[in-house]
Design a protein around this motif. Structure first.
Motif, short mmCIF file in Angstrom:
data_model
loop_
_atom_site.label_atom_id
_atom_site.label_comp_id
_atom_site.label_asym_id
_atom_site.label_seq_id
_atom_site.Cartn_x
_atom_site.Cartn_y
_atom_site.Cartn_z
N LEU A 58 0.83 -1.20 0.00
CA LEU A 58 0.00 0.00 0.00
C LEU A 58 0.87 1.26 0.00
N LEU A 59 1.88 1.28 0.86
CA LEU A 59 2.74 2.46 0.97
C LEU A 59 3.60 2.66 -0.28
N VAL A 60 3.92 1.59 -0.97
CA VAL A 60 4.71 1.70 -2.19
C VAL A 60 3.84 2.16 -3.36
N LYS A 61 2.57 1.76 -3.36
CA LYS A 61 1.69 2.05 -4.50
C LYS A 61 0.80 3.27 -4.31
N TYR A 62 0.61 3.69 -3.08
CA TYR A 62 -0.29 4.81 -2.81
C TYR A 62 0.40 6.12 -3.20
N ASP A 63 -0.15 6.83 -4.16
CA ASP A 63 0.50 8.02 -4.71
C ASP A 63 0.72 9.11 -3.65
N TYR A 64 -0.22 9.25 -2.73
CA TYR A 64 -0.06 10.26 -1.68
C TYR A 64 1.13 9.93 -0.79
N ALA A 65 1.30 8.65 -0.47
CA ALA A 65 2.44 8.22 0.35
C ALA A 65 3.75 8.48 -0.40
N ASN A 137 13.24 18.33 10.74
CA ASN A 137 12.98 17.20 9.85
C ASN A 137 12.16 16.11 10.54
N MET A 138 12.49 15.86 11.81
CA MET A 138 11.73 14.86 12.57
C MET A 138 10.28 15.30 12.75
N GLN A 139 10.07 16.57 13.07
CA GLN A 139 8.71 17.09 13.23
C GLN A 139 7.92 16.99 11.93
N GLU A 140 8.58 17.31 10.83
CA GLU A 140 7.92 17.23 9.53
C GLU A 140 7.59 15.78 9.19
N GLN A 141 8.48 14.87 9.54
CA GLN A 141 8.25 13.45 9.29
C GLN A 141 7.04 12.96 10.08
N VAL A 142 6.96 13.34 11.35
CA VAL A 142 5.82 12.94 12.18
C VAL A 142 4.52 13.52 11.62
N LYS A 143 4.58 14.79 11.21
CA LYS A 143 3.39 15.45 10.64
C LYS A 143 2.92 14.71 9.39
N MET A 144 3.86 14.35 8.52
CA MET A 144 3.50 13.63 7.29
C MET A 144 2.96 12.23 7.59
N GLN A 145 3.55 11.56 8.57
CA GLN A 145 3.06 10.23 8.96
C GLN A 145 1.61 10.32 9.45
N MET A 146 1.34 11.35 10.22
CA MET A 146 -0.01 11.53 10.74
C MET A 146 -0.99 11.84 9.60
N GLN A 147 -0.57 12.66 8.65
CA GLN A 147 -1.42 12.98 7.50
C GLN A 147 -1.75 11.71 6.72
N MET A 148 -0.72 10.89 6.48
CA MET A 148 -0.94 9.68 5.70
C MET A 148 -1.80 8.67 6.46
N ALA A 149 -1.50 8.50 7.75
CA ALA A 149 -2.29 7.57 8.56
C ALA A 149 -3.74 8.02 8.63
N ASP A 150 -3.95 9.34 8.74
CA ASP A 150 -5.29 9.89 8.78
C ASP A 150 -6.01 9.62 7.46
N SER A 151 -5.31 9.82 6.36
CA SER A 151 -5.88 9.56 5.04
C SER A 151 -6.31 8.10 4.91
N ILE A 152 -5.42 7.19 5.30
CA ILE A 152 -5.72 5.75 5.19
C ILE A 152 -6.85 5.38 6.13
N ASN A 153 -6.79 5.85 7.37
CA ASN A 153 -7.80 5.50 8.36
C ASN A 153 -9.19 5.99 7.95
N ASN A 154 -9.27 7.25 7.49
CA ASN A 154 -10.55 7.79 7.04
C ASN A 154 -11.09 7.01 5.85
N PHE A 155 -10.20 6.64 4.94
CA PHE A 155 -10.64 5.85 3.80
C PHE A 155 -11.18 4.49 4.23
N ILE A 156 -10.46 3.82 5.13
CA ILE A 156 -10.88 2.49 5.58
C ILE A 156 -12.27 2.56 6.22
#
Length: 199
Positions: A58-65, A137-156
């Motif tokens: 999923l993470l390799v194929k999902y364009d947003y990720a 960079n760490m803060q940005e990484q966490v922010k992006m992880q949360m955005q992606m997890a939120d996107s996946i969770n809302n979709f599910i």
């Protein structure tokens, strides 16, 4: 590349946790309701009302990720380039100081000490910059992880309104799952369609 892999694994762990919370909530709600369409279908076909998603795929194929990962890599490369440029400047100044010192080019001991202090301060500033860039960079990484997890969770959640699964698992925490329960490609296709429609 190491950071990109770490980003993908961190995002996966966050998405996994959110998926488990989602599944737990759905199971509690389904227990209170009457038999769902999925349950009756499952009973007749002897299939369980579960599905799983291969998060690596999923993470390799999902364009947003992929887009978030590329954005993070660019940000880290820019930060590294900026830091390296300042480090090279400091190295040049340090070499120039050493050359002057060896040739007794300083007019006084006081001038020598001033230059030493200036270079020490510049070195400390560079270390502070390095720590700040790493933290950002760490803060940005966490922010992006949360955005992606939120996107996946809302979709599910949306996806499961029609599918009526009682549990949607991920393959990373199981030893074996019958491949016929795999919904990864369907989820990725729908995620990508939704993502591109929003763009």
């Amino acid at each position: 590349m190491k950071t990109a892999t770490r980003f993908m694994h961190s995002a996966m762990a966050l998405a996994i946790a959110m998926l488990f919370i989602q599944c737990k909530n759905n199971t509690g709600q389904t227990a209170q309701t009457t038999e769902s369409p999925a349950k009756s279908n499952v009973t007749s076909s002897n299939r369980l009302p579960i599905a799983y998603v291969n998060l690596d795929s999923l993470l390799v194929k999902y364009d947003y990720a992929k887009e978030l990962n590329e954005k993070l890599i660019r940000r880290q490369e820019n930060a590294r380039a900026s830091f390296n440029e300042k480090a090279r400047e400091l190295d040049k100044e340090g070499a120039e100081f050493q050359r002057k010192y060896q040739n007794n080019a300083f007019l006084s001991q006081e001038r020598l000490e001033q230059e030493q202090q200036r270079l020490l301060k510049k070195q400390q500033d560079l270390q502070t910059l390095g720590q700040r860039l790493e933290s950002e960079n760490m803060q940005e990484q966490v922010k992006m992880q949360m955005q992606m997890a939120d996107s996946i969770n809302n979709f599910i959640k949306e996806y499961n309104k029609n599918k009526k699964y009682e549990v949607i698992l991920n393959n990373t925490s199981t030893l074996y799952i019958d491949p016929s329960y795999d919904i990864t490609n369907e989820v990725v296709d729908m995620l990508n369609k939704r993502y591109h429609a929003k763009k």
